[in-house]
Design a protein around this motif. Structure first.
Motif, PDB file in Angstrom:
ATOM      1  N   TYR A 147     -81.356   9.219  53.091  1.00 36.79           N
ATOM      2  CA  TYR A 147     -81.786  10.336  52.067  1.00 36.79           C
ATOM      3  C   TYR A 147     -81.487  10.009  50.629  1.00 36.79           C
ATOM      4  O   TYR A 147     -82.258  10.241  49.774  1.00 36.79           O
ATOM      5  CB  TYR A 147     -81.512  11.517  52.484  1.00 36.79           C
ATOM      6  N   SER A 190     -84.022   9.009  47.748  1.00 36.56           N
ATOM      7  CA  SER A 190     -83.904   9.772  46.681  1.00 36.56           C
ATOM      8  C   SER A 190     -84.138   9.065  45.320  1.00 36.56           C
ATOM      9  O   SER A 190     -84.448   9.029  44.280  1.00 36.56           O
ATOM     10  CB  SER A 190     -83.215  10.857  46.457  1.00 36.56           C
ATOM     11  N   MET A 223     -86.067  14.676  49.196  1.00 37.99           N
ATOM     12  CA  MET A 223     -84.949  13.957  50.073  1.00 37.99           C
ATOM     13  C   MET A 223     -83.616  14.320  49.479  1.00 37.99           C
ATOM     14  O   MET A 223     -82.781  14.576  50.620  1.00 37.99           O
ATOM     15  CB  MET A 223     -84.935  12.381  49.468  1.00 37.99           C
ATOM     16  N   ALA A 241     -81.333  16.016  52.540  1.00 31.87           N
ATOM     17  CA  ALA A 241     -79.828  15.718  52.762  1.00 31.87           C
ATOM     18  C   ALA A 241     -78.765  16.701  52.670  1.00 31.87           C
ATOM     19  O   ALA A 241     -77.748  16.802  53.286  1.00 31.87           O
ATOM     20  CB  ALA A 241     -79.468  14.479  51.337  1.00 31.87           C
ATOM     21  N   VAL A 263     -89.230   8.517  57.290  1.00 35.11           N
ATOM     22  CA  VAL A 263     -88.432   9.765  57.345  1.00 35.11           C
ATOM     23  C   VAL A 263     -88.965  10.379  58.716  1.00 35.11           C
ATOM     24  O   VAL A 263     -88.395  10.799  59.695  1.00 35.11           O
ATOM     25  CB  VAL A 263     -88.569  10.785  56.594  1.00 35.11           C
ATOM     26  N   HIS A 296     -87.654  18.859  60.113  1.00 38.21           N
ATOM     27  CA  HIS A 296     -87.421  17.741  58.914  1.00 38.21           C
ATOM     28  C   HIS A 296     -88.640  16.930  59.288  1.00 38.21           C
ATOM     29  O   HIS A 296     -89.154  16.185  58.058  1.00 38.21           O
ATOM     30  CB  HIS A 296     -86.275  17.041  58.858  1.00 38.21           C
TER      31      HIS A 296
END
Length: 179
Positions: free
Chosen positions: A68, A72, A84, A88, A139, A178
């Protein structure tokens, strides 16, 4: 809202890495789901097995932090970058809970975590650099695999290990969100 300088971003990423890799440096935002489950005695082999599973899950959370953070760093759209960072932040609870459970099982985190962090950070940065759409798909696919992995661990935990089970069940629920 003020834009961060390159130095600010660098310091933020180093801070996150240190919180992730130094034992007891991170703090959870939610209570540990195992708090209400009782402590039980294990056969030596069962305790080693439970600790091994929790070590794997802790390392997975180390990798999630790094992925993450890397994503990011290279995300193009500010909203993707923020998503992101938020993901995290939510994963820190999992990291802390796994570490706490390892301590209860008289075990430790993996000594290879710094290597896993570095590799995962690189993968995340690459995924973000390829493009936000690809990065978000990455993701989703990763979280899907994590959910499968958690289901397997829930099935192989020693039956009486309710404390580890509570942690993994909450992690599974969070990971579904998520994805």
């Amino acid at each position: 809202m003020r834009s961060l300088s390159a130095l600010d971003v660098f310091i933020s990423h180093v801070d996150n890495a240190l919180k992730t890799l130094i034992p007891s440096a991170a703090t959870s935002h939610r209570p540990n789901p195992a708090n209400h489950a009782s402590h039980v005695e294990f056969e030596e082999q069962e305790q080693k097995h439970a600790a091994g599973l929790m070590r794997i899950n802790h390392t997975g959370e180390v990798c999630a932090q790094a992925l993450y953070q890397g994503q990011s760093l290279t995300a193009r759209l500010p909203e993707v970058r923020e998503a992101m960072k938020e993901a995290a932040e939510e994963e820190i609870d999992h990291l802390v809970w796994c570490e706490e459970r390892l301590h209860e099982l008289n075990s430790r985190t993996s000594i290879l975590n710094p290597i896993f962090y570095g590799l995962s950070y690189s993968i995340g940065a690459f995924a973000g650099a390829v493009g936000d759409k690809w990065s978000l798909g990455f993701v989703a696919a990763t979280e899907e695999k994590v959910c499968e992995h958690l289901q397997e661990h829930l099935q192989t935990l020693p039956t009486q290990d309710e404390r580890s089970r509570q942690v993994l069940m909450q992690m599974h629920e969070d990971e579904l969100k998520h994805a």
